[in-house]
Design a protein around this motif. Structure first.
Motif, PDB file in Angstrom:
ATOM      1  N   VAL A  37      34.776  38.804  52.095  1.00  0.00           N
ATOM      2  CA  VAL A  37      34.570  38.266  50.742  1.00  0.00           C
ATOM      3  C   VAL A  37      34.847  39.363  49.706  1.00  0.00           C
ATOM      4  O   VAL A  37      35.515  39.124  48.698  1.00  0.00           O
ATOM      5  CB  VAL A  37      33.144  37.673  50.585  1.00  0.00           C
ATOM      6  CG1 VAL A  37      32.863  37.292  49.129  1.00  0.00           C
ATOM      7  CG2 VAL A  37      32.981  36.448  51.479  1.00  0.00           C
ATOM      8  N   HIS A  38      34.375  40.580  49.978  1.00  0.00           N
ATOM      9  CA  HIS A  38      34.627  41.698  49.056  1.00  0.00           C
ATOM     10  C   HIS A  38      36.142  41.854  48.810  1.00  0.00           C
ATOM     11  O   HIS A  38      36.585  41.952  47.667  1.00  0.00           O
ATOM     12  CB  HIS A  38      34.038  42.991  49.655  1.00  0.00           C
ATOM     13  CG  HIS A  38      34.271  44.223  48.826  1.00  0.00           C
ATOM     14  ND1 HIS A  38      33.250  44.898  48.204  1.00  0.00           N
ATOM     15  CD2 HIS A  38      35.399  44.909  48.510  1.00  0.00           C
ATOM     16  CE1 HIS A  38      33.745  45.938  47.554  1.00  0.00           C
ATOM     17  NE2 HIS A  38      35.049  45.973  47.723  1.00  0.00           N
ATOM     18  N   GLU A  39      36.912  41.839  49.889  1.00  0.00           N
ATOM     19  CA  GLU A  39      38.362  42.033  49.729  1.00  0.00           C
ATOM     20  C   GLU A  39      39.008  40.833  49.030  1.00  0.00           C
ATOM     21  O   GLU A  39      39.938  41.005  48.248  1.00  0.00           O
ATOM     22  CB  GLU A  39      39.031  42.322  51.080  1.00  0.00           C
ATOM     23  CG  GLU A  39      38.501  43.571  51.805  1.00  0.00           C
ATOM     24  CD  GLU A  39      38.475  44.850  50.961  1.00  0.00           C
ATOM     25  OE1 GLU A  39      39.250  44.942  49.980  1.00  0.00           O
ATOM     26  OE2 GLU A  39      37.661  45.752  51.279  1.00  0.00           O
ATOM     27  N   VAL A  78      37.552  39.102  46.736  1.00  0.00           N
ATOM     28  CA  VAL A  78      37.213  39.249  45.311  1.00  0.00           C
ATOM     29  C   VAL A  78      38.248  40.160  44.634  1.00  0.00           C
ATOM     30  O   VAL A  78      38.610  39.952  43.478  1.00  0.00           O
ATOM     31  CB  VAL A  78      35.770  39.774  45.107  1.00  0.00           C
ATOM     32  CG1 VAL A  78      35.494  40.051  43.627  1.00  0.00           C
ATOM     33  CG2 VAL A  78      34.742  38.785  45.637  1.00  0.00           C
ATOM     34  N   HIS A  79      38.762  41.145  45.377  1.00  0.00           N
ATOM     35  CA  HIS A  79      39.782  42.025  44.789  1.00  0.00           C
ATOM     36  C   HIS A  79      41.031  41.258  44.360  1.00  0.00           C
ATOM     37  O   HIS A  79      41.751  41.697  43.469  1.00  0.00           O
ATOM     38  CB  HIS A  79      40.168  43.142  45.762  1.00  0.00           C
ATOM     39  CG  HIS A  79      39.222  44.298  45.710  1.00  0.00           C
ATOM     40  ND1 HIS A  79      38.907  44.938  44.536  1.00  0.00           N
ATOM     41  CD2 HIS A  79      38.517  44.920  46.676  1.00  0.00           C
ATOM     42  CE1 HIS A  79      38.037  45.908  44.787  1.00  0.00           C
ATOM     43  NE2 HIS A  79      37.771  45.926  46.080  1.00  0.00           N
ATOM     44  N   LEU A  80      41.293  40.132  44.990  1.00  0.00           N
ATOM     45  CA  LEU A  80      42.454  39.329  44.569  1.00  0.00           C
ATOM     46  C   LEU A  80      42.194  38.687  43.207  1.00  0.00           C
ATOM     47  O   LEU A  80      43.122  38.333  42.489  1.00  0.00           O
ATOM     48  CB  LEU A  80      42.770  38.251  45.604  1.00  0.00           C
ATOM     49  CG  LEU A  80      43.216  38.749  46.989  1.00  0.00           C
ATOM     50  CD1 LEU A  80      43.409  37.570  47.935  1.00  0.00           C
ATOM     51  CD2 LEU A  80      44.522  39.549  46.882  1.00  0.00           C
ATOM     52  N   GLY A  90      39.727  45.913  40.328  1.00  0.00           N
ATOM     53  CA  GLY A  90      38.850  47.098  40.327  1.00  0.00           C
ATOM     54  C   GLY A  90      37.399  46.746  40.587  1.00  0.00           C
ATOM     55  O   GLY A  90      37.013  45.574  40.563  1.00  0.00           O
ATOM     56  N   HIS A  91      36.605  47.794  40.830  1.00  0.00           N
ATOM     57  CA  HIS A  91      35.162  47.578  41.016  1.00  0.00           C
ATOM     58  C   HIS A  91      34.472  47.537  39.644  1.00  0.00           C
ATOM     59  O   HIS A  91      33.660  48.383  39.321  1.00  0.00           O
ATOM     60  CB  HIS A  91      34.545  48.679  41.883  1.00  0.00           C
ATOM     61  CG  HIS A  91      34.996  48.604  43.298  1.00  0.00           C
ATOM     62  ND1 HIS A  91      35.335  49.703  44.040  1.00  0.00           N
ATOM     63  CD2 HIS A  91      35.170  47.544  44.122  1.00  0.00           C
ATOM     64  CE1 HIS A  91      35.707  49.326  45.253  1.00  0.00           C
ATOM     65  NE2 HIS A  91      35.616  48.027  45.329  1.00  0.00           N
ATOM     66  N   THR A  92      34.840  46.565  38.847  1.00  0.00           N
ATOM     67  CA  THR A  92      34.318  46.445  37.486  1.00  0.00           C
ATOM     68  C   THR A  92      33.048  45.593  37.506  1.00  0.00           C
ATOM     69  O   THR A  92      32.674  45.049  38.540  1.00  0.00           O
ATOM     70  CB  THR A  92      35.352  45.711  36.617  1.00  0.00           C
ATOM     71  OG1 THR A  92      35.574  44.433  37.234  1.00  0.00           O
ATOM     72  CG2 THR A  92      36.672  46.454  36.552  1.00  0.00           C
ATOM     73  N   ARG A 142      32.835  42.771  36.194  1.00  0.00           N
ATOM     74  CA  ARG A 142      33.265  41.402  36.540  1.00  0.00           C
ATOM     75  C   ARG A 142      33.368  41.233  38.053  1.00  0.00           C
ATOM     76  O   ARG A 142      33.012  40.197  38.609  1.00  0.00           O
ATOM     77  CB  ARG A 142      34.619  41.103  35.869  1.00  0.00           C
ATOM     78  CG  ARG A 142      35.131  39.721  36.170  1.00  0.00           C
ATOM     79  CD  ARG A 142      36.323  39.286  35.316  1.00  0.00           C
ATOM     80  NE  ARG A 142      36.826  38.006  35.818  1.00  0.00           N
ATOM     81  CZ  ARG A 142      37.849  37.887  36.647  1.00  0.00           C
ATOM     82  NH1 ARG A 142      38.521  38.960  37.056  1.00  0.00           N
ATOM     83  NH2 ARG A 142      38.234  36.690  37.079  1.00  0.00           N
ATOM     84  N   PHE A 143      33.863  42.289  38.721  1.00  0.00           N
ATOM     85  CA  PHE A 143      33.971  42.247  40.183  1.00  0.00           C
ATOM     86  C   PHE A 143      32.613  41.910  40.805  1.00  0.00           C
ATOM     87  O   PHE A 143      32.493  41.014  41.636  1.00  0.00           O
ATOM     88  CB  PHE A 143      34.476  43.605  40.704  1.00  0.00           C
ATOM     89  CG  PHE A 143      34.585  43.671  42.204  1.00  0.00           C
ATOM     90  CD1 PHE A 143      35.784  43.395  42.848  1.00  0.00           C
ATOM     91  CD2 PHE A 143      33.481  44.008  42.985  1.00  0.00           C
ATOM     92  CE1 PHE A 143      35.874  43.437  44.237  1.00  0.00           C
ATOM     93  CE2 PHE A 143      33.569  44.048  44.368  1.00  0.00           C
ATOM     94  CZ  PHE A 143      34.766  43.766  44.998  1.00  0.00           C
ATOM     95  N   TYR A 144      31.576  42.645  40.359  1.00  0.00           N
ATOM     96  CA  TYR A 144      30.249  42.440  40.966  1.00  0.00           C
ATOM     97  C   TYR A 144      29.628  41.109  40.556  1.00  0.00           C
ATOM     98  O   TYR A 144      28.856  40.533  41.312  1.00  0.00           O
ATOM     99  CB  TYR A 144      29.343  43.637  40.660  1.00  0.00           C
ATOM    100  CG  TYR A 144      29.827  44.859  41.413  1.00  0.00           C
ATOM    101  CD1 TYR A 144      29.713  44.932  42.805  1.00  0.00           C
ATOM    102  CD2 TYR A 144      30.460  45.906  40.754  1.00  0.00           C
ATOM    103  CE1 TYR A 144      30.194  46.009  43.517  1.00  0.00           C
ATOM    104  CE2 TYR A 144      30.945  47.002  41.460  1.00  0.00           C
ATOM    105  CZ  TYR A 144      30.810  47.049  42.840  1.00  0.00           C
ATOM    106  OH  TYR A 144      31.304  48.115  43.544  1.00  0.00           O
TER     107      TYR A 144
HETATM  108 ZN    ZN Z   1      36.479  47.210  46.952  1.00  0.00          ZN
END
Ligand code: ZN
Length: 241
Positions: A201-203, A205-207, A211-213, A215-217
């Protein structure tokens, strides 16, 4: 102790319960993961109804502890100890490896989810056996990744072009956002499947957010609200042999 099994419906198979009476004033619960035992110590003069209430009040806690203990990995666990001649970690559980001789095709299979059978011709080269293990573990991992893709890609409204496996020393997964290619660490087949799910799921989300912004989290939180506890568990496992 069938009585306790009745009171603890969520408890997992293979665990036993011990009820010990002592000269104490309160009821105590202890978990022994190595012996797969839950021990309940109670005062001699306790009334059975009170004991039953105390156990019921503790049932959810006990079930959580037992579940966690089934997936327990020592913080120093590293890939080099996830498989040896007599056992193999598979999806967070240490399964015994039963060896047999095969005069036909070498093969590995899972029997009743509780042990792994390997059959190779006598005198089979260790390097060939290693390759056989790698192929088998990768096929198992690929199968689970396929299931998770079918679950998460439609839910998240995104899709990777492909997933590939690699043994990595420094990361659990990575994502090439331009090629939409996700790499998954092959070691994950040894761990609790919820950790593979977290990495996948983490990877993905990168799509949606490279970045680890913040918004990412936020996206991560929306899809996998307990991602942090999974990340903590993963970080306790060292990837260097
Ligand atoms: Zn990552």
């Amino acid at each position: 102790m069938h009585e306790l099994h009745r009171l603890l419906p969520g408890a997992l198979e293979g665990w036993q319960y011990e009820l010990v009476y002592k000269s104490i004033r309160h009821i105590y619960f202890r978990i022994y993961p190595d012996k797969k035992t839950v021990r309940i110590s109670a005062p001699y003069q306790i009334n059975p109804k009170d004991l039953e209430h105390a156990i019921l009040a503790k049932a959810a806690w006990l079930t959580d502890k037992v579940k966690a203990a089934n997936h327990v990995l020592e913080p120093h666990t590293s890939p080099s100890v996830m498989r040896d001649n007599c056992s193999c970690m598979l999806w967070g559980k240490k399964l015994p490896v039963v060896r047999g001789v095969s005069n036909s095709r070498p093969q590995i299979c899972l029997s009743a989810e509780s042990e792994i059978m390997i059959r190779v011709p006598s005198g089979y080269a260790p390097q060939k056996e290693d390759n056989l293990w790698n192929r088998w573990l990768r096929s198992i991992l690929n199968e689970r990744i396929q299931m998770l893709r079918e679950k998460w890609q439609p839910a998240m409204g995104t899709a990777a072009a492909e997933f590939r496996l690699k043994k990595m020393k420094t990361r659990w997964g990575s994502c090439n956002t331009r090629a939409r290619r996700i790499w998954i660490n092959a070691v994950l087949v040894h761990l609790d499947p919820c950790l593979l799910e977290y990495v996948l799921v983490h990877e993905l989300v990168h799509l949606l957010e490279p970045g680890h912004t913040q918004r990412f989290y936020q996206i991560m939180q929306r899809y996998l609200s307990d991602w942090k506890s999974r990340e903590i568990r993963l970080n306790q496992i060292t990837l260097r042999s």
